[in-house]
Design an enzyme around this catalytic site. Structure first.
Site: not given
Ligand code: PGA
Length: 262
Positions: A96, A169
């Protein structure tokens, strides 16, 4: 027809009781449409055992926010795959943006984590995305290709087929200061990701790997992303932390995904 993916990472928010309440409510609200999608929630480590119980029998998949790169060992503060599997967690997110840019994990770190995850048969959600600076230098595509090629270096085609999910992302799109990507921009980078997966694993497997978009997805923009044929699902932060709101986004996005007959 493909089945879309909808998921949320609750980051360092929600205590175990709050996480359970969120999952229970989400389960209630989405009961009638559950079999039309893959739905997952990634709470913090201490919430995992109770989150697994709350999700039992609902079809909601519970994932961990990261994982160490060995089955056991001298890695204080890390969690190993057998620890997750024993409590019923079979999904793990790796790389992430906050792990990479706040906690300084490198592409090589992610490679070790990913290879440990797939070796242990965990569903592995690898997050990739470029920073503002990389975008400004015009190297978004190279950055994402590099992140994929390094992190997936030792993943076999068979492991990729059975275990791998990708989330695109862009770092500049995430969180309270984020600006969502335009759908054209997201589409272009999703094409680059697909092309890289096809190169790494062959098109028959590359085409099967789901690629989700994340970064400031909300009620206003979710439909613009989900209607893109290149986008297989939405990975949502803040806008999904309220179960009612997450359900509202899913209920709008799901039929559109299905209409686009992906
Ligand atoms: P956001 O978070 O939707 O709140 O921007 C996305 C993420 O970090 O995965």
């Amino acid at each position: 027809m493909k089945t879309p993916y909808f998921g949320t990472n609750t980051k360092m928010f929600k205590t175990p009781s709050e996480a359970c309440e969120h999952i229970r409510r989400l389960a209630e609200l989405t009961r009638d449409i559950r079999d039309r999608m893959h739905l997952f929630v990634i709470p913090s480590y201490t919430s995992l055992p109770s989150a697994v119980s709350a999700a039992e029998g609902t079809g909601i998949c519970i994932g961990a926010q990261s994982m160490g790169w060995e089955e056991r060992g001298q890695l204080t503060g890390e969690i190993a795959p057998p620890m997750l599997k024993e409590i019923g967690v079979s999904l793990v997110m790796i790389g992430h943006s906050e792990r990479r840019h706040v906690l300084h994990e490198t592409d090589l770190d992610e490679e070790k984590r990913v290879s440990c995850a797939v070796r242990n048969g965990m569903k592995t959600l690898l997050c990739v995305g470029e920073t503002t600076e990389q975008k400004a230098y015009g190297i978004s595509e190279e950055t994402v290709r590099t992140q994929l090629k390094v992190a997936l270096h030792s993943v076999t085609p068979e492991e990729a087929r059975t275990c791998l999910w990708i989330a695109y992302e862009p770092v500049w799109a995430i969180g309270t200061t984020g600006v969502p990507a335009t759908e054209q921009y997201a589409k272009r980078i999703h094409e680059v990701i697909r092309d890289t997966l096809n190169t790494l694993f062959g098109a028959d497997i590359g085409l099967e790997i789901p690629i989700l978009y994340g970064g400031s997805v909300n009620n206003e923009n979710a439909l613009r992303f989900i209607r893109q044929p290149e986008i297989d699902g939405l990975f949502i932060g803040r806008s999904a932390w309220d179960a009612e709101n997450f359900n509202a986004i899913i209920r709008e996005a799901l039929p559109l995904f299905e209409q686009c007959s992906k």
